[in-house]
Design an enzyme around this catalytic site. Sequence first.
Site, PDB file in Angstrom:
ATOM      1  CG  HIS A   4      44.399 -56.172   9.912  1.00 50.33           C
ATOM      2  ND1 HIS A   4      45.181 -55.031   9.955  1.00 50.33           N
ATOM      3  CD2 HIS A   4      44.405 -56.685  11.170  1.00 50.33           C
ATOM      4  CE1 HIS A   4      45.650 -54.868  11.183  1.00 50.33           C
ATOM      5  NE2 HIS A   4      45.193 -55.862  11.938  1.00 50.33           N
ATOM      6  N   PRO A   5      42.046 -59.593   7.120  1.00 46.61           N
ATOM      7  CG  PRO A   5      41.292 -61.804   7.234  1.00 46.61           C
ATOM      8  CD  PRO A   5      42.235 -60.831   7.895  1.00 46.61           C
TER       9      PRO A   5
END
Length: 529
Positions: free
Chosen positions: A470-471
């Site tokens: 989930h960057p």
Amino acid sequence: MEREQFDYVIVGGGSAGCVLANRLSADPRRRVLLLEAGGKDDYIWVKVPVGYLYCIGNPRTDWCMQTEQESGLNGRSLRYPRGKVLGGCSSINGMIYMRGQAADYDGWRQAGLSGWGWDDVLPWFRAAEDHYLGETEFHGAGGEIRVEKQRLRWDILDAFQQAAEQYGIAPTQDFNRGDNAGSGLFDVTQRRGWRWSAADAFLKPVRKRANLEVVTGALVDKVVIEDGRAVAVSYTIGGEQRIAHAAGEVLLSAGAIGSPAILERSGIGDSAHLTSLGIEPAIHAPDVGANLHDHLQLRCAWQVEGVSTLNQRASNIFGKAMIGLEYVLNRSGPMAMAPSQLGMFARSDPARATPDLEWHVQPLSLEAFGGDLDPFPAFTASVCNLRPTSRGTSRITSTDPDTPPAIRPNYLATEDDRATARRAVRINRAIVAQPALARYKPMEFRPGPEIEGDAALDTAIGDIATTIFHPVGTAAMGRVLDERLRVMGIDGLRVVDASAMPTITSGNTNAPTMMIAEKAAAMIREDAR
């Protein structure tokens, strides 16, 4: 060199880019180009939900990036999947539909980003949704994003949910009403047992529009800037260099890793860093590639007895054949399931105003993602800190667009993050110790019951922690972008993807990314009047 003319050039055919292509090409007066560096999404394992196992780490569908060695992870480097196909990460992800919490968006608004509070964004979530419950106060019907219940159940997951309730975490019927506290099966972006990606939802229905051109295998080098305005995009396809001119705007939707890299190659970034690579700075924007943060999961696991898990069901040819048959006949069972089935949200500390921990509970166990299942029945209770305080960077190391950037998430760099991780492990153990699971005789083996003190836990956490993919935040609103997603200091250029998030949402990030694109498309159309 071929020079092409468009009103809008969209870079990246992923979750956000597909939404933009759909909404902007709805105006037949506007000519829209969508450039995707990856390929088409016609690989069978993109369609079958369990196919993420064959897409992540596969150079056909994944850019196969790696982080740098992380000191917080005891020097380990992590695999960092990014979608390399139409639909982007929505074509290879876990399919979980999760908006986050109302407080996330209200926090954006309170930080000065007007128009981004929960009440502002909820209509955009609802407008694109086709929820299995139909239209309600919180959900939409008839939209492009199909959201369904998972087509499975496992006794071990039911028991874990009961144990969580005994611990004090009540069940919930819906994680997407602004307060996701509680436990329940995740809703997923599927349609009748098939993955439903952003390409399925938004792009394929409009591919025949005369004013929309979609080009795959198009590797973007940079944005062409003249007199302080983005006027074109330079890219290569099949070894041929091309220029796509944008009379209206250039829209970067290449993701939290790809978009800042393109900005840097275009001269938008930290001037000293760009100069060191031989790039002439267009503007000094030191926050490009900074503010990288992500959800780090702790994959705690327990061996069990007397209950079915995937470890046994998939351990032999007969079991695998039965799994395949169940999917062929009913589009259900393990082949239809998301990587994580049971979700849960709770507070790591009573002082937290809202849940800051998310669980992904799975009826299986394995040492590392993509590896073999353990040879005994087991379950995994993966838990992550939803609001990490550690911040990292993603910066290019070369002007060559084929060279991946240096990704340094800087996991567990703060004491707050380390303390939250320790509390998460201890809460996990307290849940598993409840009566509901006792009949299955759970025995912890990852990290192991003998690991108890803070120092020992810190080391063990560094050994088992891994990204949950989930960057966000690398071209954040308020830092790089204004509240209308425009790159500050450059006209005609916006970034529309997860890199625009100033802080990460409290949950999986795919649905928020598509919402950002929905809202962006409306702003773009409004500004073009």
